[in-house]
Write an enzyme that holds these catalytic residues in place. Structure first.
Site, PDB file in Angstrom:
ATOM      1  N   VAL A   1       0.845  -1.198   0.000  1.00  0.00           N
ATOM      2  CA  VAL A   1       0.000   0.000   0.000  1.00  0.00           C
ATOM      3  C   VAL A   1       0.880   1.248   0.000  1.00  0.00           C
ATOM      4  CG1 VAL A   1      -1.904   1.187   1.124  1.00  0.00           C
ATOM      5  CG2 VAL A   1      -1.683  -1.290   1.346  1.00  0.00           C
ATOM      6  N   SER A   2       0.741   2.057  -1.035  1.00  0.00           N
ATOM      7  CA  SER A   2       1.564   3.259  -1.174  1.00  0.00           C
ATOM      8  C   SER A   2       0.721   4.513  -0.989  1.00  0.00           C
ATOM      9  CB  SER A   2       2.213   3.283  -2.563  1.00  0.00           C
ATOM     10  OG  SER A   2       2.822   4.540  -2.810  1.00  0.00           O
ATOM     11  N   PRO A   3       1.277   5.551  -0.349  1.00  0.00           N
ATOM     12  CA  PRO A   3       0.571   6.829  -0.266  1.00  0.00           C
ATOM     13  C   PRO A   3       0.748   7.678  -1.524  1.00  0.00           C
ATOM     14  CG  PRO A   3       2.651   7.035   0.861  1.00  0.00           C
ATOM     15  CD  PRO A   3       2.566   5.595   0.375  1.00  0.00           C
TER      16      PRO A   3
END
Length: 741
Positions: free
Chosen positions: A313-315
């Site tokens: 999960v990347s911002p």
């Protein structure tokens, strides 16, 4: 609130709806002497500064040797809560503004807790979890592969973590009072804390950032704590959010109604920059802004934005693009013309990483506020826990067999694949490595073999991962990777926290939660109903990189290449957590398992110490090198910059203090602290002209927020200088005054 994070993949898709997993706890203390019957737990919270060395130390997370700390974006903290049954068991959860937990840090914290409290707090009921910021000082883990880029072990990084965790737990212990805990609930009795779990990487700040920062989760925690204080202490806060979404705080610290710019300029002109002068460390602590807001009769509000299964999960939600062409990166391998170094993810504030950090932090903060103010489910029931150590290098695991039945396989000694070196779009690697590589390359195999050639058994066990580093079998000068890992379950009523020592991906986390929930709800005694809440606390108690599903492992992107113990690592976790859950529900003890090693005495540190600090002839430490312009007026949104002659921040970490401070004039001669190292809008940058120079400067940048009051301000700097014979002398200096209109 989080719909713009959908591109990161942190959601569960069904034919009918998308379900986001967000667990939010609100901890409430009872102050009425007659309200004890309404309180089913004792609740305590604590918070302490864990900001490490802000100079010379490599940052943990990106493994970029050029990412060296050189200042502070905002300070890091350890936030703890303790929940206890009045006459029964208790659990401790510590949330660290750090990249991950460390086995060695956990060991030493537990030793201190045992010396202080006996068997009250042990490895069984204490969980220490990291938020996964990639902007904190490294060198505090004990295994070689995690401290190579920091030039080995960094005692300052390690010591400040152990001290801060212990003190935050001590605060929580001393603050234990009757209270209640709600899932997504506010209450009129007196909320004192909130802990939220949501999955997203702490990589809004890039691999080139040099300022210590809690990244998006640390920012969310600061916004939330300020928001609660503004609603609790009306004399110091106003009741709404600023235009930028950040809680307003300072605009009502003082009540001056001065709006005559000419009078303000005349007043400011009477305060010129003061020469650097001796100071004390105590003064830096006393001038901290939030000290003035603490009430003696109850602890300040503590908010933690905890990490969960953030593995994939990347911002950086705008997608990954090639920095040379601006086009999207190759989808399968995250490359640009075959090179991974050119492929970078873009955050919502691109190209401003500070703005991306603020936006992602604000989104989490706003969602947490929404949950805080809505549903009202109260946690009720037992406080309990189970913990064991597992040797993941040779664990027998029973898995389903194709065609029916089952078979027993073994996990493998730790190893990292070729795609590990490719990095991710949040922080690309180097050379010609790429994600999705399940073959490797002859040249890098030769390089690998100089360190350790994996044998056929290991190659077969890790297949289809091509082994780049056989870390589990590398023992010189000491262990390169962990083999023995802790797993743990904490229970507070219908909330169950799974403490895992790594980064689970979205789907692997879902499978683990579902497996544990099935065990707890199918036990037959009805203790857990359909409203059970199972949450994963990632990067907890130690660190062992990634955990993917079997299907993700076969693809061998970065996450699969970083799944250390082979293709059946997730199955091993599910099997062992099912055992813990069964023991929990049946009230049975579990074997403690093999103890992990304590490698403190084997650590090697190559980081050179601070020799001495100096200034040019006739210059004092704390003197202003570059002042604000004479008779200057700034408006909201402007950036004020002042440069001071300074000294290395490693001389004193200023724990619970501040290097930088903005003060506002009250009356004719009283300066009131308004912003410090804990504020998002204030940056402390440290630099020296060359690596071996004993001279250095501190640049303090204040971007004036929309909530700032009109008035006369000045910028102040605190520091500590090391003399030729090792003595440490504290100093302070301030800029000329200026007007904010």
């Amino acid at each position: 609130m989080m719909e713009l994070l959908a591109s990161t993949g942190c959601y569960f898709q069904s034919p009918f709806r998308t379900i986001w997993l967000w667990i939010s706890l609100v901890l409430v203390l009872q102050y009425s002497k007659t309200a004890l019957s309404d309180s089913n737990y004792l609740v305590g919270l604590g918070s302490y500064d864990i900001t490490g060395p802000a100079a010379d130390v490599n940052m943990m997370g990106y493994a970029n040797t050029e990412q060296i700390a050189a200042g502070i974006h905002f300070r890091l903290r350890a936030r703890s809560f303790i929940v206890a049954e009045p006459q029964g068991k208790r659990v401790v959860f510590v949330n660290l503004d750090a990249c991950m937990a460390s086995q060695l840090v956990t060991i030493k914290v537990l030793e201190r807790l045992k010396a202080r409290y006996g068997e009250l707090y042990t490895e069984q009921n204490v969980a220490i979890s990291g938020i996964h910021t990639h902007a904190g000082p490294g060198g505090y883990l004990q295994y070689v592969v995690y401290i190579v880029t920091s030039l080995g072990f960094v005692h300052q990084s390690f010591d400040v973590l152990v001290d801060g965790i212990e003190k935050s737990i001590k605060q929580a212990h001393e603050n234990l009072r009757p209270g209640s805990i709600f899932v997504n609930k506010d209450d009129q009795w007196g909320p004192v804390g909130s802990f939220n779990w949501f999955a997203t990487h702490g990589t809004s700040m890039s691999r080139t950032n040099s300022l210590i920062s809690g990244d998006n989760k640390g920012a969310a925690a600061r916004f939330m704590e300020d928001w609660l204080e503004q609603n609790d202490i009306k004399s110091s806060y106003i009741d709404d959010l600023g235009n930028d979404g950040i809680p307003r705080r300072v605009s009502s610290i003082i009540s001056d109604d001065r709006d005559n710019r000419h009078e303000l300029l005349e007043l400011a002109a009477s305060f010129q920059s003061s020469p650097g002068r001796p100071s004390t460390r105590t003064l830096s602590i006393a001038r901290r802004v939030r000290n003035a807001f603490r009430q003696a009769d109850k602890p300040g509000f503590v908010s933690a934005f905890c990490q969960t299964n953030c593995g994939d999960v990347s911002p950086n939600v705008l997608g990954a693009f090639c920095i040379d062409t601006g086009l999207p990166c190759d989808f399968n391998h995250s490359t640009c013309g075959g090179k991974n170094e050119l492929c970078y993810g873009h955050g919502p504030g691109y190209p401003d990483e500070f703005e991306s950090t603020r936006i992602i932090g604000e989104r989490q903060f706003r969602k947490a506020v929404d949950l805080f103010n809505t549903t009202s489910e109260q946690l009720k029931g037992k406080v309990d826990f189970r913990h064991t150590y597992i040797d993941f290098s040779q664990l027998e695991v029973t898995i389903p067999k194709e065609g029916g039945g089952s078979e027993v396989i073994k996990t493998c000694p730790a190893a990292m694949g070729f795609a590990f070196a490719a990095g991710t779009t949040d922080g690309p690697g180097a050379f010609d490595f790429k994600q999705g590589d399940n073959k490797g390359n002859p040249f890098w195999r030769l390089v690998r073999n100089l360190l350790k050639t994996p044998d056929k058994k290991q190659v077969d066990c890790q297949h289809p991962k091509p082994i780049l580093l056989d870390t589990g079998e590398m023992k010189q000068p000491y262990d390169w990777a962990p083999s023995i890992l802790p797993i743990q379950i904490l229970r507070i009523g219908q909330l169950v926290i799974l403490s895992v020592p790594g980064e689970f991906t979205t789907m692997s986390g879902r499978r683990l939660r579902d497996a544990v929930k099935t065990v707890l709800t199918s036990s037959g005694n009805g203790e857990f109903g359909s409203n059970i809440h199972v949450v994963i606390a990632g990067l907890t108690n130690t660190y062992s990189q990634y955990i993917t599903t079997f299907e993700e492992y076969k693809i061998q992107r970065y996450e699969g290449a970083s799944t250390l113990y082979g293709p059946h690592t997730l199955s091993a976790y599910i099997q062992e957590f099912q055992k813990l859950a069964t023991a929990l529900i049946k009230g049975q003890p579990v074997e403690p398992g093999p103890q992990p090693p304590d490698l403190l005495n084997k650590q090697i540190s190559l980081l050179t110490p601070v020799v001495m600090d100096s200034t040019p002839p006739g210059i004092n430490f704390g003197d202003v090198s570059s002042d604000v312009p004479a008779n200057s007026t700034f408006k909201r949104g402007d950036t004020v910059t002042v440069v001071f002659w300074s000294a290395c921040p490693r001389n004193d970490l200023m724990t619970e203090g501040t290097f930088s401070l903005v003060e506002i004039l009250q009356g004719k001669d009283t300066w009131i602290p308004t912003y410090d190292d804990d504020d998002f809008c204030l940056r402390f940058k440290w630099s020296r002209p060359s690596k071996l120079s004993s001279r250095s400067q501190a640049t303090i940048e204040w971007t004036i927020p929309p909530s700032a009051s009109p008035g006369v301000y000045r910028v102040r700097h605190f520091g500590a200088a090391k003399g030729l014979f090792g003595s440490i002398r504290h100093f302070t200096g301030s800029s000329s005054a200026f007007v904010v209109a």
